[in-house]
Design a protein around this motif. Structure first.
Motif, PDB file in Angstrom:
ATOM      1  N   ASN A  85      20.751 -34.179 125.214  1.00 52.88           N
ATOM      2  CA  ASN A  85      20.955 -33.945 126.643  1.00 52.88           C
ATOM      3  C   ASN A  85      22.447 -34.061 126.959  1.00 52.88           C
ATOM      4  O   ASN A  85      23.033 -35.130 126.812  1.00 52.88           O
ATOM      5  N   PRO A  86      23.105 -33.000 127.427  1.00 57.34           N
ATOM      6  CA  PRO A  86      24.554 -33.066 127.680  1.00 57.34           C
ATOM      7  C   PRO A  86      24.950 -34.135 128.689  1.00 57.34           C
ATOM      8  O   PRO A  86      26.061 -34.655 128.633  1.00 57.34           O
ATOM      9  N   GLU A  87      24.042 -34.469 129.605  1.00 59.90           N
ATOM     10  CA  GLU A  87      24.377 -35.452 130.639  1.00 59.90           C
ATOM     11  C   GLU A  87      24.588 -36.856 130.073  1.00 59.90           C
ATOM     12  O   GLU A  87      25.100 -37.737 130.768  1.00 59.90           O
ATOM     13  N   ILE A  88      24.198 -37.057 128.815  1.00 60.61           N
ATOM     14  CA  ILE A  88      24.446 -38.345 128.163  1.00 60.61           C
ATOM     15  C   ILE A  88      25.940 -38.552 127.935  1.00 60.61           C
ATOM     16  O   ILE A  88      26.448 -39.667 128.049  1.00 60.61           O
ATOM     17  N   LEU A  89      26.658 -37.477 127.649  1.00 57.34           N
ATOM     18  CA  LEU A  89      28.051 -37.583 127.212  1.00 57.34           C
ATOM     19  C   LEU A  89      28.955 -38.321 128.206  1.00 57.34           C
ATOM     20  O   LEU A  89      29.710 -39.214 127.802  1.00 57.34           O
ATOM     21  N   PRO A  90      28.941 -37.995 129.516  1.00 60.75           N
ATOM     22  CA  PRO A  90      29.838 -38.717 130.428  1.00 60.75           C
ATOM     23  C   PRO A  90      29.515 -40.196 130.562  1.00 60.75           C
ATOM     24  O   PRO A  90      30.367 -40.968 131.021  1.00 60.75           O
ATOM     25  N   GLU A  91      28.305 -40.602 130.176  1.00 60.95           N
ATOM     26  CA  GLU A  91      27.904 -42.001 130.314  1.00 60.95           C
ATOM     27  C   GLU A  91      28.341 -42.859 129.134  1.00 60.95           C
ATOM     28  O   GLU A  91      28.264 -44.089 129.198  1.00 60.95           O
ATOM     29  N   LEU A  92      28.796 -42.228 128.057  1.00 64.05           N
ATOM     30  CA  LEU A  92      29.134 -42.965 126.847  1.00 64.05           C
ATOM     31  C   LEU A  92      30.544 -43.529 126.899  1.00 64.05           C
ATOM     32  O   LEU A  92      31.450 -42.959 127.510  1.00 64.05           O
ATOM     33  N   ASP A  93      30.741 -44.648 126.226  1.00 58.04           N
ATOM     34  CA  ASP A  93      32.070 -45.181 126.002  1.00 58.04           C
ATOM     35  C   ASP A  93      32.883 -44.164 125.192  1.00 58.04           C
ATOM     36  O   ASP A  93      32.346 -43.424 124.370  1.00 58.04           O
ATOM     37  N   ASP A  94      34.203 -44.117 125.437  1.00 51.07           N
ATOM     38  CA  ASP A  94      35.045 -43.121 124.767  1.00 51.07           C
ATOM     39  C   ASP A  94      34.913 -43.183 123.246  1.00 51.07           C
ATOM     40  O   ASP A  94      34.851 -42.141 122.573  1.00 51.07           O
ATOM     41  N   ALA A  95      34.891 -44.396 122.692  1.00 48.80           N
ATOM     42  CA  ALA A  95      34.808 -44.533 121.238  1.00 48.80           C
ATOM     43  C   ALA A  95      33.493 -43.987 120.697  1.00 48.80           C
ATOM     44  O   ALA A  95      33.461 -43.323 119.651  1.00 48.80           O
ATOM     45  N   ILE A  96      32.392 -44.225 121.409  1.00 47.48           N
ATOM     46  CA  ILE A  96      31.091 -43.716 120.973  1.00 47.48           C
ATOM     47  C   ILE A  96      31.031 -42.201 121.146  1.00 47.48           C
ATOM     48  O   ILE A  96      30.451 -41.492 120.319  1.00 47.48           O
ATOM     49  N   ARG A  97      31.646 -41.684 122.209  1.00 44.86           N
ATOM     50  CA  ARG A  97      31.663 -40.231 122.420  1.00 44.86           C
ATOM     51  C   ARG A  97      32.398 -39.525 121.286  1.00 44.86           C
ATOM     52  O   ARG A  97      32.033 -38.423 120.880  1.00 44.86           O
ATOM     53  N   ASP A  98      33.442 -40.151 120.770  1.00 44.49           N
ATOM     54  CA  ASP A  98      34.152 -39.572 119.626  1.00 44.49           C
ATOM     55  C   ASP A  98      33.240 -39.483 118.405  1.00 44.49           C
ATOM     56  O   ASP A  98      33.325 -38.531 117.617  1.00 44.49           O
ATOM     57  N   LEU A  99      32.347 -40.460 118.257  1.00 44.78           N
ATOM     58  CA  LEU A  99      31.402 -40.409 117.139  1.00 44.78           C
ATOM     59  C   LEU A  99      30.412 -39.253 117.305  1.00 44.78           C
ATOM     60  O   LEU A  99      30.004 -38.628 116.328  1.00 44.78           O
ATOM     61  N   VAL A 100      30.019 -38.989 118.552  1.00 43.52           N
ATOM     62  CA  VAL A 100      29.139 -37.840 118.817  1.00 43.52           C
ATOM     63  C   VAL A 100      29.845 -36.546 118.446  1.00 43.52           C
ATOM     64  O   VAL A 100      29.256 -35.646 117.837  1.00 43.52           O
ATOM     65  N   LEU A 101      31.113 -36.445 118.808  1.00 41.33           N
ATOM     66  CA  LEU A 101      31.883 -35.252 118.458  1.00 41.33           C
ATOM     67  C   LEU A 101      31.958 -35.080 116.945  1.00 41.33           C
ATOM     68  O   LEU A 101      31.784 -33.967 116.419  1.00 41.33           O
ATOM     69  N   ASP A 102      32.196 -36.175 116.237  1.00 42.86           N
ATOM     70  CA  ASP A 102      32.251 -36.105 114.770  1.00 42.86           C
ATOM     71  C   ASP A 102      30.903 -35.697 114.184  1.00 42.86           C
ATOM     72  O   ASP A 102      30.842 -34.932 113.204  1.00 42.86           O
ATOM     73  N   ALA A 103      29.806 -36.200 114.781  1.00 44.45           N
ATOM     74  CA  ALA A 103      28.479 -35.904 114.247  1.00 44.45           C
ATOM     75  C   ALA A 103      28.049 -34.469 114.519  1.00 44.45           C
ATOM     76  O   ALA A 103      27.395 -33.836 113.686  1.00 44.45           O
ATOM     77  N   PHE A 104      28.411 -33.929 115.668  1.00 37.46           N
ATOM     78  CA  PHE A 104      27.945 -32.598 116.066  1.00 37.46           C
ATOM     79  C   PHE A 104      28.914 -31.489 115.690  1.00 37.46           C
ATOM     80  O   PHE A 104      28.506 -30.340 115.517  1.00 37.46           O
ATOM     81  N   GLY A 105      30.193 -31.784 115.616  1.00 32.59           N
ATOM     82  CA  GLY A 105      31.185 -30.750 115.355  1.00 32.59           C
ATOM     83  C   GLY A 105      31.662 -30.103 116.653  1.00 32.59           C
ATOM     84  O   GLY A 105      31.035 -30.222 117.703  1.00 32.59           O
TER      85      GLY A 105
END
Length: 472
Positions: A85-105
């Protein structure tokens, strides 16, 4: 850009139910998080985990992702890939969001960004580093990229960064029937959520707004310009977000139009974004009062230490200055060892009183309740408070000194020093933030260091100076 819809709640027999809130808190139940961890360790339960997490509200899903350790977090992201769900992204801490970016590309992350409202998309791209930002922008559709780049061109913390571009604008000469018929025909291109129609003139400048509740109650032949509310003043794209929050608080607004430098309607700001601003500003002020900058719960120890060392170094300098004051009275301390026991009591209470006054002053400046117009009145009030509290604490501190050492002159010195320091605490607690505001420095940044230094230094000076004058 459009929001994805929230998925329905689902419950699987192997897990605790997803509705995990109790009557007092909105946190996920620890049992639910533990069950998710256990299920992630079992490959046969992957479907259960996926469906359970997809049924959570996006804020709860973000909370769950942050609570998991790195291994379970990676496993969960792999399960959600393609259904995240894209709406999860703004709710994440910056460091965790970077991990999502690494995982998804970059490509998948860009696809998620493209589904968000423009304000959330700008927020996410703004929080990427330069390399990541360029890579994600290159993979966005041209129209979405143009909107985000325009948002990033505005000043940080301004209305231009905060606003949503998705809105409904209609001409003033339309009737209620025209508006309703047009809304039905344009349903596919409308924002997912909106509560008002912005009424504009031929040059696309806002004239007012019509609430949907007013629109639906009005006769079909009524004109929109007769229904519109002209109260919400347009917000300039350059207005600072603190000013916007103050405007919403004072006017009890739900939304406000945003205009460019030519006065044309370019976006809207809604109350949910303002609530986030208020929360961020309050957190920022709280951190700054402690000499901290935001690093996030999930930042590594080195990054956290680096952000804290500056003000600790400044504190070391002020502590050395305070120590030098004590050093001036070495002879007094050698003769009256009891002062070494009693001095911290005076300086500590003065520091606490100064912090109380400082906190009230910084809050007053932030909310505009304290200004040059009423500053002297507030200083007088705090002096009176300091005097009254000082009298009470002076009697208590002097009584304690007399009970410990059976020395009435010593008790008198401690009482007088306590009273003096409480008055000083009121003065510096109010004066330091006002002075910093006057010279254009954020009072929340440096006030606490100077207030603590002055109350400690003057507290020790009062005790040792009075003792030198009257006890030796």
């Amino acid at each position: 850009m459009t929001h994805t819809t929230n998925r329905p709640m689902q419950t699987r027999p192997g897990l605790h139910p997803a509705p995990s809130h109790d009557e007092e808190t909105f946190d996920l139940a620890p049992e639910f998080v533990q069950d998710i961890r256990a299920a992630l360790d079992d490959p046969d339960r992957a479907t259960e985990v996926r469906e359970q997490v997809l049924g959570l509200h996006y804020a709860d899903a973000a909370d769950l992702i942050e609570r998991l350790d790195e291994g379970h977090r990676t496993a969960l992201l792999a399960l959600l890939k393609g259904q995240f769900n894209p709406e999860i992204l703004p709710e994440l801490d910056d460091a965790i969001r970077d991990l999502v970016l690494d995982a998804f590309g970059y490509a998948d992350f860009a696809a998620l960004v493209a589904e968000l409202d423009s304000d959330d998309a700008v927020y996410l791209i703004d929080h990427l580093d330069a390399t990541e930002r360029a890579a994600v922008l290159d993979r966005l559709p041209d129209a979405d990229r143009a909107v985000i780049e325009q948002g990033l061109s505005y000043t940080e913390y301004s209305a231009g960064r905060l606003m949503q571009r998705e809105l409904v604008a209609v001409p003033s000469y339309w009737t209620v029937a025209d508006a309703i018929d047009w809304l039905h025909g344009a349903a596919a291109g409308l924002p997912e959520e909106f509560t008002e129609l912005f009424v504009v003139d031929p040059r696309h400048r806002p004239l007012g707004l019509v609430r949907l509740s007013s629109l639906l109650r009005a006769p079909r032949q009524g004109r929109l310009d007769s229904l519109m509310d002209t109260g919400p003043e347009p917000v300039s794209v350059d207005m600072d977000q603190e000013e916007i929050a103050l405007l919403f608080r004072r006017r009890d607004l739900l939304s406000a139009p945003v205009t460019d430098r030519a006065g044309r309607l370019v976006g809207r700001i809604t109350i949910d974004d303002v609530v986030d601003v208020i929360d961020e500003e309050a957190e920022d002020d709280m951190l700054r009062l402690a000499g901290l900058s935001e690093t996030g719960t999930y930042a590594d120890a080195f990054a956290t230490a680096r952000t804290r060392i500056l003000w600790l170094t400044v504190n070391l300098g002020t502590a050395m200055l305070v120590s030098s004051v004590i050093g001036l009275f070495e002879a007094t301390l050698e003769k009256l060892v009891a002062l070494a026991v009693l001095m911290p009591m005076v300086s500590s209470l003065g520091g606490n009183a100064g912090t109380q006054t400082l906190t009230a002053a910084v809050r007053g400046l932030a909310t505009r309740d304290l200004s040059a117009a009423n500053a002297w009145g507030q200083v007088g009030k705090e002096l009176m408070v300091g005097l009254m509290n000082g009298v009470v604490l002076a009697l208590l501190a002097g009584g304690a000194a007399w009970l410990w050492y059976a020395d009435l002159p010593l008790a008198g010195v401690v009482s007088a020093a306590m009273l003096m320091n409480m008055i000083v605490a009121a003065l510096v607690g109010m004066g330091v933030p006002l002075a910093l505001e006057k010279v254009g420095v954020d009072p929340a940044v440096a006030s606490s260091v100077f207030v603590t230094m002055m109350t400690d230094m003057l507290g020790f000076l009062a005790v040792l100076g009075l003792a030198t004058l009257f006890l030796l």
